[in-house]
Design an enzyme around this catalytic site. Structure first.
Site, PDB file in Angstrom:
ATOM      1  N   CYS A  65      -5.494  16.653  -1.337  1.00 40.04           N
ATOM      2  CA  CYS A  65      -4.764  15.902  -0.317  1.00 40.04           C
ATOM      3  C   CYS A  65      -3.266  15.945  -0.615  1.00 40.04           C
ATOM      4  CB  CYS A  65      -5.268  14.459  -0.309  1.00 40.04           C
ATOM      5  SG  CYS A  65      -4.384  13.409   0.862  1.00 40.04           S
ATOM      6  N   CYS A  68      -2.131  12.112  -1.602  1.00 38.24           N
ATOM      7  CA  CYS A  68      -2.566  11.377  -2.804  1.00 38.24           C
ATOM      8  C   CYS A  68      -3.147  12.276  -3.888  1.00 38.24           C
ATOM      9  CB  CYS A  68      -3.578  10.294  -2.421  1.00 38.24           C
ATOM     10  SG  CYS A  68      -5.196  10.944  -1.950  1.00 38.24           S
ATOM     11  N   CYS A 114      -8.856  11.805   4.554  1.00 38.17           N
ATOM     12  CA  CYS A 114      -8.987  11.587   3.112  1.00 38.17           C
ATOM     13  C   CYS A 114      -9.554  10.190   2.903  1.00 38.17           C
ATOM     14  CB  CYS A 114      -7.619  11.716   2.454  1.00 38.17           C
ATOM     15  SG  CYS A 114      -7.621  11.258   0.717  1.00 38.17           S
ATOM     16  N   CYS A 117      -6.831   7.866   0.829  1.00 37.68           N
ATOM     17  CA  CYS A 117      -5.571   7.340   1.378  1.00 37.68           C
ATOM     18  C   CYS A 117      -5.525   7.352   2.905  1.00 37.68           C
ATOM     19  CB  CYS A 117      -4.387   8.127   0.820  1.00 37.68           C
ATOM     20  SG  CYS A 117      -4.176   9.740   1.591  1.00 37.68           S
ATOM     21  N   CYS A 137     -12.463  21.875   9.920  1.00 35.89           N
ATOM     22  CA  CYS A 137     -11.289  22.573  10.432  1.00 35.89           C
ATOM     23  C   CYS A 137     -10.074  21.724  10.053  1.00 35.89           C
ATOM     24  CB  CYS A 137     -11.445  22.695  11.950  1.00 35.89           C
ATOM     25  SG  CYS A 137     -10.125  23.573  12.758  1.00 35.89           S
TER      26      CYS A 137
HETATM   27 ZN   LIG Z   1      -5.318  11.385   0.342  1.00 35.58          ZN
END
Ligand SMILES: [Zn+2]
Length: 154
Positions: A65, A68, A114, A117, A137
């Protein structure tokens, strides 16, 4: 392995608990991210197809990510979907991703975020390759690749 049925269950009944949570204010995210990263991850934007740096990347490593740094996908489950966005068949861990039914633009889709976060990543569709049949995707701008160290390759 997650299947479409699991995804629908998560989006309807609630998501798995993440290992940890990262929460920041809008101002803090703005300082951390580029304007394009902020637009996509915090305001649910989409990058133009074939524009993303990671779309045609085949380097070995983990896709984390951008907000984060939680690992989300592994390069071994990346595949060429021809759509112009990085595509994967499974998350790296079942609780890395959260799912949300998205009815924007007159379509019913499943948004993926995610789980640590709440960064918007992209969408998941039931038309991926076997055995999972899933196609995640994902926007390149939502992720960064963390390359495998040479010492791990023995
Ligand atoms: Zn994240």
């Amino acid at each position: 392995m997650l299947t479409w049925k699991d995804i629908i269950n998560y989006s309807v009944k609630g998501n798995p608990l993440p290992d940890k949570r990262v929460e920041k204010t809008e101002e803090e995210w703005r300082e951390l991210l580029t304007p394009e990263q902020f637009r996509i991850t915090r305001n649910k934007g989409t990058e133009a197809p074939h524009s993303g740096a990671l779309c045609s990347s085949h380097e070995a490593g983990k896709y984390s990510c951008i907000c984060c740094e939680t690992p989300l996908f592994d390069s071994t489950i990346k595949f060429n979907s021809g759509t112009g966005w990085p595509s994967f068949t499974q998350p790296i861990n079942e609780n890395a991703i959260k799912y949300h039914k998205d009815t924007s633009f007159g379509m019913v889709r499943v948004e993926v975020m995610c789980n640590t976060c709440d960064a918007h990543l992209g969408h998941v569709f039931p038309d991926g390759p076997e055995p999972s049949g899933l196609r995640y995707c994902i926007n390149s701008e939502s992720m960064k690749i963390v390359k495998e160290r040479v010492s791990d390759e023995q």
